[in-house]
Design a protein around this motif. Structure first.
Motif, mmCIF file in Angstrom:
data_model
loop_
_atom_site.group_PDB
_atom_site.id
_atom_site.type_symbol
_atom_site.label_atom_id
_atom_site.label_comp_id
_atom_site.label_asym_id
_atom_site.label_seq_id
_atom_site.Cartn_x
_atom_site.Cartn_y
_atom_site.Cartn_z
ATOM 1 N N ALA A 168 0.900 -1.177 -0.067
ATOM 2 C CA ALA A 168 -0.016 0.196 0.032
ATOM 3 C C ALA A 168 0.813 1.306 -0.152
ATOM 4 O O ALA A 168 0.673 2.199 -0.809
ATOM 5 C CB ALA A 168 -0.892 -0.032 1.260
ATOM 6 N N PHE A 169 2.043 1.208 0.898
ATOM 7 C CA PHE A 169 2.736 2.238 0.752
ATOM 8 C C PHE A 169 3.459 2.398 -0.393
ATOM 9 O O PHE A 169 3.683 3.774 -0.965
ATOM 10 C CB PHE A 169 3.711 2.362 1.782
ATOM 11 C CG PHE A 169 4.737 3.317 1.798
ATOM 12 C CD1 PHE A 169 4.519 4.785 2.229
ATOM 13 C CD2 PHE A 169 6.022 2.912 1.404
ATOM 14 C CE1 PHE A 169 5.761 5.728 2.037
ATOM 15 C CE2 PHE A 169 7.394 3.981 1.457
ATOM 16 C CZ PHE A 169 7.064 5.058 1.592
ATOM 17 N N LEU A 170 4.014 1.495 -1.132
ATOM 18 C CA LEU A 170 4.749 1.534 -2.366
ATOM 19 C C LEU A 170 3.835 2.468 -3.569
ATOM 20 O O LEU A 170 4.442 2.573 -4.616
ATOM 21 C CB LEU A 170 5.052 0.245 -2.630
ATOM 22 C CG LEU A 170 6.503 -0.183 -1.779
ATOM 23 C CD1 LEU A 170 6.844 -1.473 -2.278
ATOM 24 C CD2 LEU A 170 7.707 0.670 -1.760
ATOM 25 N N VAL A 171 2.350 1.701 -3.424
ATOM 26 C CA VAL A 171 1.545 2.353 -4.377
ATOM 27 C C VAL A 171 1.634 3.883 -4.237
ATOM 28 O O VAL A 171 1.662 4.546 -5.146
ATOM 29 C CB VAL A 171 0.163 1.918 -4.173
ATOM 30 C CG1 VAL A 171 -0.837 2.558 -5.220
ATOM 31 C CG2 VAL A 171 0.322 0.461 -4.760
ATOM 32 N N ALA A 172 1.324 4.293 -2.959
ATOM 33 C CA ALA A 172 1.408 5.578 -2.748
ATOM 34 C C ALA A 172 2.925 6.216 -2.859
ATOM 35 O O ALA A 172 3.051 7.405 -3.450
ATOM 36 C CB ALA A 172 1.111 5.901 -1.376
ATOM 37 N N TRP A 173 3.901 5.714 -2.764
ATOM 38 C CA TRP A 173 5.064 5.866 -3.257
ATOM 39 C C TRP A 173 5.414 6.339 -4.896
ATOM 40 O O TRP A 173 6.297 7.076 -5.271
ATOM 41 C CB TRP A 173 6.507 4.850 -2.765
ATOM 42 C CG TRP A 173 7.649 4.985 -3.181
ATOM 43 C CD1 TRP A 173 8.428 4.713 -4.184
ATOM 44 C CD2 TRP A 173 8.840 5.798 -2.134
ATOM 45 N NE1 TRP A 173 9.745 4.931 -3.805
ATOM 46 C CE2 TRP A 173 9.867 5.933 -2.898
ATOM 47 C CE3 TRP A 173 8.348 6.555 -1.373
ATOM 48 C CZ2 TRP A 173 10.965 6.303 -2.248
ATOM 49 C CZ3 TRP A 173 9.564 7.111 -0.518
ATOM 50 C CH2 TRP A 173 10.755 7.121 -1.118
#
Length: 654
Positions: A168-173
């Protein structure tokens, strides 16, 4: 005995008139009529030619009169006809002995109110020593930032592992990744470095008595840029749910990715300002502050994760992204302000650039569109990866991310050469020196290929041991290590293409003219990446996506290399291809040696150290044998210096 005119006696050799010679340069001075002693010294230590050349009426030549011999001096001027404004020498071969010698014609003095204008001069190009020091400084800062980025990824893997939360964070990243490419590394630099180079050339030509082109460029572009970036950041934050559904439609719970995306959207404004400052400082040949931005950025993310990770979870990393973006702009503001306020005291004559056909506008709208679309198309490879990997088992996006971050470390180091020399190429183009720009680009391509291929050989040979040493702890399991290492080896096959694209595209945009060829080449590479990913993701999973990435970027590099010509810095394609083939052959042999070496060690730390030493040694030996990137000529001054030092010591010992 034939008399000698004291004005033509060797040791003076100066004509009468309002000129004096100070330190070997003729400068205007007041005329004197006294019989000052020849060779009188000025207060500055120079020789006063007007006093040596003049004699009183009592010393005028008559047959048989005694001639006063002036004191000999150094730094004699050229006494050829008309040189240095002096009268020509008289030919005495046919003059009767004892006849009066004709006096030299005294040139009319220039008006007292009209000073002699200085000779035109061109701004000095940066020396090899300056470029070497700037490259080492940028490389050191880049490596520090990259190591902190590696520590950031290690902290993320340690705290959150490779699962749904990290995905999820890497999508936002994706937002800061695209913003970094568009606004710092590629887009903003491609537009603003040539623009600031032209403005600096005009500033040097105009001097301090006219409006400053650099300040005019800043005042006309920075406020509009900030307004546009602030609006874009607000739109991304408001449309975060739609953006997440487009980027990763296969996520089971997108709410966490949406909240992280709203925090990372703020980096669009902060990254844009930081990229503007970086381009301006590099055009001024200042590399300290631009090289330190990623150090501040990664420190902010790491601190936020450890300080707030227990309370906020992975959203703490997104908050660190927002804070780090503000720090990137803050560390560059003071040095940029000092350089914008500085003005040259005297004008420097600069030839008109052959590429300044825009009527005085330094940033064209078409160029901005071409650069931004190219950078967006290049970053679309990450979007393609995330799109196809979202349908794979949980953790696949994380495996791709960790593998890419480690594999791209050699590319980041090699790109420092291009980061330093891109302003040099742009300034040479702005000054009309195409030959210097061509030589610089060809030399950079060979050197960057050598640097990145050494790293690629290490990555391919020791991938499992590298991943185990860096990430296998906490929530990161041995299965994650095996999957990440397999992907990383495939990624390494495209590192040369990634580096060449980053270097070659600067040759297209350094001219400051609008060109759409890089966008077409990058579009062809993106289409190849998408097509191969669609075909390979089923049978090979994440490794198929990595192979598609390597194939697409290599195709783009080939197209950019073949397309060099009048639209870019003209280089000899055949010579470049021949130079690149040498380090490629050396890297293949070094990779084989590294694979044999790592099998001899059980400890991952010992295996990685031995792999690095073995690959580097084999590559350097083969590079010397093949003379890759001029390795022999580069090391020749070092060997000569060592030899001369040893010789001096031996003589001193005797």
């Amino acid at each position: 005995m034939v008399g000698t005119d004291p004005r033509l006696t060797r040791g003076t050799g100066h004509a009468t008139g309002p000129d004096r010679r100070i330190g070997g340069t003729m400068t205007p001075g007041p005329a004197t009529t006294d019989g000052a002693r020849a060779g009188a010294a000025t207060p500055a230590g120079g020789f006063r030619a007007d006093e040596a050349a003049r004699t009183s009426p009592a010393d005028a030549y008559t047959p048989g009169a005694r001639v006063r011999t002036p004191r000999p001096v150094q730094d004699l001027p050229d006494l050829t006809a008309g040189a240095n404004g002096l009268p020509p020498l008289q030919d005495d071969s046919d003059r009767t002995v004892g006849a009066p010698r004709p006096r030299a014609v005294k040139p009319p003095p220039p008006p007292a109110s009209t000073p002699r204008s200085p000779a035109p001069r061109r701004p000095s190009a940066p020396t090899r020593r300056f470029l070497a020091r700037a490259t080492l400084l940028s490389a050191a800062l880049s490596m520090a930032g990259a190591l902190l980025g590696l520590g950031r990824d290690q902290a993320l893997a340690h705290l959150f592992g490779a699962g749904a939360e990290s995905d999820a964070f890497l999508v936002a990243w994706t937002v800061p990744e695209m913003a970094s490419t568009l606004l710092i590394e590629d887009g903003m630099a491609f537009v603003l470095v040539p623009a600031f180079s032209v403005a600096l050339a005009r500033r040097a030509a105009q001097g301090s008595g006219s409006p400053d082109p650099v300040r005019a460029l800043v005042s006309s572009s920075l406020p509009r840029l900030c307004l546009a970036l602030a609006g874009t950041a607000a739109l991304l934050a408001a449309g975060a749910p739609m953006l997440v559904s487009v980027l990763a439609p296969g996520l089971s719970d997108p709410s966490l990715a949406v909240s992280c995306t709203r925090l990372t959207a703020t980096c669009v404004l902060s990254f844009g300002i930081a990229g503007y400052f970086s381009a301006a400082l590099r055009a001024h040949r200042s590399y300290l502050a631009p090289g330190a931005i990623y150090i501040a950025y990664n420190l902010a993310i790491i601190t936020a994760m450890f300080a707030l990770g227990a309370r906020w979870g992975v959203q703490a990393a997104a908050l660190g992204v927002a804070i780090g973006g503000c720090l990137m702009a803050a560390v560059q503001a003071p040095p940029l302000w000092r350089r914008i306020a500085r003005r040259p005291e005297q004008p420097v004559r600069v030839p008109a650039s052959p590429h300044e056909g825009d009527g005085g506008r330094t940033v064209a709208f078409g160029l901005v569109c071409a650069v931004l679309l190219f950078a967006l198309c290049r970053q679309s490879q990450v979007l393609i990866e995330r799109y196809f990997a979202s349908g794979l088992p949980a953790g696949s996006i994380s495996h791709l991310n960790y593998a890419q971050k480690v594999a791209q470390l050699p590319m980041s180091l090699s790109m420092m050469v291009c980061v330093v020399t891109f302003p040099v190429v742009a300034r040479a183009i702005a000054e009309g020196d195409t030959r210097r720009a061509t030589e610089r680009v060809e030399r950079d391509l060979a050197l960057m290929a050598c640097l990145v291929l050494v790293g690629a050989a290490v990555v391919v040979a020791g991938a499992p041991q590298i991943v185990q040493l860096l990430f296998q702890r906490g929530a990161f399991t041995a299965q994650d290590t095996a999957a990440t290492a397999a992907v990383m080896r495939v990624y390494a096959l495209g590192l040369l293409g990634q580096t060449l694209v980053g270097a070659l595209v600067r040759s297209y945009f350094s001219t400051g003219r609008t060109t759409w060829f890089p966008l077409g080449a990058m579009g062809a590479g993106a289409l190849a990446t998408a097509g191969i990913s669609l075909w390979a993701v089923g049978p090979w999973g994440a490794r198929g996506i990595a192979a598609a990435n390597a194939a697409g970027i290599t195709l783009t590099a080939l197209l950019l290399l073949l397309g060099l010509g009048p639209r870019a810095v003209p280089v000899c394609v055949r010579r470049v291809v021949a130079e690149l083939s040498r380090p490629v052959r050396a890297a293949v042999c070094a990779t084989g040696a590294g694979l044999l070496c790592v099998r001899q060690f059980d400890s991952p730390a010992a295996a990685v150290a031995a792999c690095c030493l073995c690959v580097t040694a084999v590559f350097l030996l083969l590079a010397w044998a093949l003379d890759a990137a001029g390795a022999r000529s580069l090391l020749l001054p070092v060997t000569q210096s060592v030899r001369s030092s040893v010789t001096r010591r031996l003589r001193h010992g005797r």
